[in-house]
Scaffold this active site. Structure first.
Site, PDB file in Angstrom:
ATOM      1  N   ARG A   1      48.654  15.340  -1.632  1.00  0.00           N
ATOM      2  CA  ARG A   1      48.263  15.963  -2.891  1.00  0.00           C
ATOM      3  C   ARG A   1      49.505  16.543  -3.561  1.00  0.00           C
ATOM      4  NH1 ARG A   1      45.012  20.915  -0.141  1.00  0.00           N
ATOM      5  NH2 ARG A   1      43.574  19.268   0.279  1.00  0.00           N
ATOM      6  N   CYS A   2      49.446  16.678  -4.847  1.00  0.00           N
ATOM      7  CA  CYS A   2      50.639  17.115  -5.586  1.00  0.00           C
ATOM      8  C   CYS A   2      51.056  18.534  -5.218  1.00  0.00           C
ATOM      9  CB  CYS A   2      50.429  16.976  -7.088  1.00  0.00           C
ATOM     10  SG  CYS A   2      49.094  17.998  -7.734  1.00  0.00           S
TER      11      CYS A   2
END
Length: 97
Positions: free
Chosen positions: A29-30
């Protein structure tokens, strides 16, 4: 992204937050937080001990099995890429826990 863990931190809370941030969505995930920077050796040692215990409890397996905590990476090629990063870190002096 990095997490700074101060000497007065609630280590149980810090470990819980790091587990979700580092391993949630397979770390893809970012806002993943793959690095914890602890202030002081005592805090670092205690943090490593606690997070190592939690990591050992993780169940990794097929994403279709809801009892797993983390599923696989998307492709064999991506697995090799991630493994290459880990291997390089160890070669450069990182301690893998």
């Amino acid at each position: 992204n990095h997490a700074i863990i101060m000497p007065d931190a609630d280590l149980d809370n810090a470990v819980s937050a790091m587990m979700g941030a580092a391993f949630g969505s397979c770390g893809e995930r970012c806002m993943a937080v793959p690095v914890a920077v602890t202030v002081g050796d005592e805090v670092g040692d205690a943090f490593v001990k606690k997070i190592t215990t939690e990591i050992a409890k993780m169940k990794v397996g097929p994403g279709t099995d809801s009892s797993n905590n983390m599923g696989p990476l998307i492709t064999r090629e991506h697995l090799q890429k991630v493994k290459g990063y880990v291997d390089l870190g160890v070669q450069e002096g990182a301690e893998l826990v």
